[in-house]
Design an enzyme around this catalytic site. Sequence first.
Site, mmCIF file in Angstrom:
data_model
loop_
_atom_site.group_PDB
_atom_site.id
_atom_site.type_symbol
_atom_site.label_atom_id
_atom_site.label_comp_id
_atom_site.label_asym_id
_atom_site.label_seq_id
_atom_site.Cartn_x
_atom_site.Cartn_y
_atom_site.Cartn_z
ATOM 1 N N HIS A 224 0.820 -1.213 0.000
ATOM 2 C CA HIS A 224 0.000 0.000 0.000
ATOM 3 C C HIS A 224 0.856 1.267 0.000
ATOM 4 O O HIS A 224 0.338 2.373 0.106
ATOM 5 C CB HIS A 224 -0.907 -0.034 1.249
ATOM 6 C CG HIS A 224 -2.063 0.901 1.203
ATOM 7 N ND1 HIS A 224 -2.244 1.905 2.139
ATOM 8 C CD2 HIS A 224 -3.109 1.001 0.351
ATOM 9 C CE1 HIS A 224 -3.349 2.564 1.869
ATOM 10 N NE2 HIS A 224 -3.891 2.038 0.790
ATOM 11 N N LYS A 226 3.248 4.439 -1.070
ATOM 12 C CA LYS A 226 3.314 5.396 -2.188
ATOM 13 C C LYS A 226 4.611 6.181 -2.027
ATOM 14 O O LYS A 226 4.654 7.182 -1.311
ATOM 15 C CB LYS A 226 2.128 6.367 -2.177
ATOM 16 C CG LYS A 226 0.776 5.702 -2.451
ATOM 17 C CD LYS A 226 0.046 5.381 -1.199
ATOM 18 C CE LYS A 226 -1.351 4.847 -1.509
ATOM 19 N NZ LYS A 226 -1.982 4.248 -0.338
ATOM 20 N N ASP A 231 16.853 10.596 -8.159
ATOM 21 C CA ASP A 231 18.278 10.929 -8.074
ATOM 22 C C ASP A 231 18.837 10.842 -6.658
ATOM 23 O O ASP A 231 19.882 11.427 -6.360
ATOM 24 C CB ASP A 231 18.544 12.333 -8.630
ATOM 25 C CG ASP A 231 18.406 12.390 -10.146
ATOM 26 O OD1 ASP A 231 18.500 11.327 -10.783
ATOM 27 O OD2 ASP A 231 18.196 13.494 -10.682
ATOM 28 N N HIS A 406 -9.154 11.412 1.983
ATOM 29 C CA HIS A 406 -8.255 10.260 1.880
ATOM 30 C C HIS A 406 -6.944 10.502 2.613
ATOM 31 O O HIS A 406 -6.030 9.681 2.586
ATOM 32 C CB HIS A 406 -7.991 9.959 0.395
ATOM 33 C CG HIS A 406 -7.413 8.623 0.119
ATOM 34 N ND1 HIS A 406 -6.096 8.431 -0.250
ATOM 35 C CD2 HIS A 406 -7.966 7.378 0.153
ATOM 36 C CE1 HIS A 406 -5.867 7.145 -0.438
ATOM 37 N NE2 HIS A 406 -6.986 6.483 -0.209
ATOM 38 N N LYS A 408 -4.079 10.730 5.370
ATOM 39 C CA LYS A 408 -3.671 9.884 6.496
ATOM 40 C C LYS A 408 -2.645 10.680 7.305
ATOM 41 O O LYS A 408 -1.445 10.650 7.006
ATOM 42 C CB LYS A 408 -3.047 8.576 5.998
ATOM 43 C CG LYS A 408 -3.966 7.781 5.041
ATOM 44 C CD LYS A 408 -3.349 7.728 3.687
ATOM 45 C CE LYS A 408 -4.034 6.915 2.641
ATOM 46 N NZ LYS A 408 -5.237 6.279 2.787
ATOM 47 N N ASP A 413 0.300 17.145 19.908
ATOM 48 C CA ASP A 413 0.839 18.293 20.642
ATOM 49 C C ASP A 413 1.435 19.325 19.685
ATOM 50 O O ASP A 413 0.858 19.597 18.634
ATOM 51 C CB ASP A 413 1.831 17.830 21.703
ATOM 52 C CG ASP A 413 1.144 17.089 22.852
ATOM 53 O OD1 ASP A 413 -0.096 17.140 22.918
ATOM 54 O OD2 ASP A 413 1.845 16.451 23.648
#
Length: 488
Positions: A224, A226, A231, A406, A408, A413
């Site tokens: 899952h 991404k 470089d 979507h 996440k 704090d």
Amino acid sequence: MFDTIASLVNSEWLYTAFAAVALGSTIVIVVVILSENRNPVKSLAWVTVLLLLPVVGLVLYLFFGRNIKNKRMISRRNRRKLRRREKKTKASPADYDLSPESIAQLNLGRSLSGAQFYAPNTVEVFASGAAKIDALEADIRAARHSVNLEYYIFEADGTGRRIAEALMERARAGVKVRLIYDHVGSFSVRSRFFKELRKSGIEAYPFFKVSFPQLATRVNWRNHRKICVIDGRIGYLGGMNIADRYVDGGKFDCWRDTHVRVTGPIVDAMQYSFAVDWNFMGRGLIELDVPSDDMPDVSFGPSAVSGVGVQMLSSGPMAEWSNIALAFQKAIANARKRVYIQTPYFLPTEGLLKSLQAAALSHVDVRIMAPIKSDSAMLTHASASYVAECLKAGIKIYLYKKGMLHSKMMIVDDEMVTIGSTNFDFRSFDYNFEANLFFYSKEFNGRMLALFRSDLADCLRVVPDKWKRRPFGVKVAESVLRLLSPVL
């Protein structure tokens, strides 16, 4: 007549043999589940399904119930080789005036997976897919040595074609281009699209390719992550895949997501993570790019924050510990002021739910933001089943109504923020290969806090009295789907 009797006898014998095999298999699997000492909730769920629906339960267990913990993704020898190829640019947290809570959080990450603290880094945040894709394409087209991508979904639509064209142009120019795509996540994409990429010189391969006879042993374990590293000096990581809906919203009015672009020593950790996955796929060890001094400076937008300390944590079903789940739990326990969470699906483990409740009952400001309607009706209902328990403890629930949320992200704090691919749900914590960056910076924390608060304007806050008056049928559907949440 005798043929009929023989046929009946044979049918009875076959039925008895089949029942005996099913019963024996069920008993063996139940013993295996109990011997693994799993989470009792999950164990009970599987045992119940196996006893009540033996045949269905056997099939479901083969596909979704098997445990592959403590299996190495890379040999110790190859791990040492990769570590030696890093640029050795780790930093000491003591030099960055971090709070005791942040130091404890960093120590946990290092104990779980050897994750190091890297500083200083520059971070740019994308809250829209259009801006992220524009920046990603520009960076790919400027690549000189290598482009390494790892995406759950890489569609062959307009956005996918746009990035594919940039990758193919660089590959033809002699740049080393590698792509890992998840086979199930990109299952709808025709194979000729990836063949076209390979024909241009790109090394493009599926992660855990699902085919016979490995179907049952691979379909439940998904990559899952991404990640993109260009470089060895520019890294991308977050919640956005490569597909049109992350840019135009798809069936939603908008698609609200969070992705980051980073430069600095943390890119070493991102390269290392990609190299481990590449080796796991049987593709050998890759060289970790070291940026050359003659390369032009990387440009950033006005919202970029510099001097940020970062730690990268990866997790997956093969790891000894549930790395990111434990890191989340520690961060919530450390909180003294606030815990703000954005997630498309809210299906917490028992430990994380209790941690959130304990924080709220201790007068920590705990807020959870999730979409009022997600891209999965089943997960939307299952998520809703946890709302009442949260409200009872004083947790504030906000439902994003502008489109698909979507993102996440978790803010704790005034210093820590984590952004990545990990949803706040069972699948991300236990079954998926995930990656998150943990940022330690008061300035970056403040920027993300402002972004979270701006999203509140597009949310509906859940009122306990109104929530209780939901239709009875809706409550029943939520409760039934919650029972399946450990295996969803």
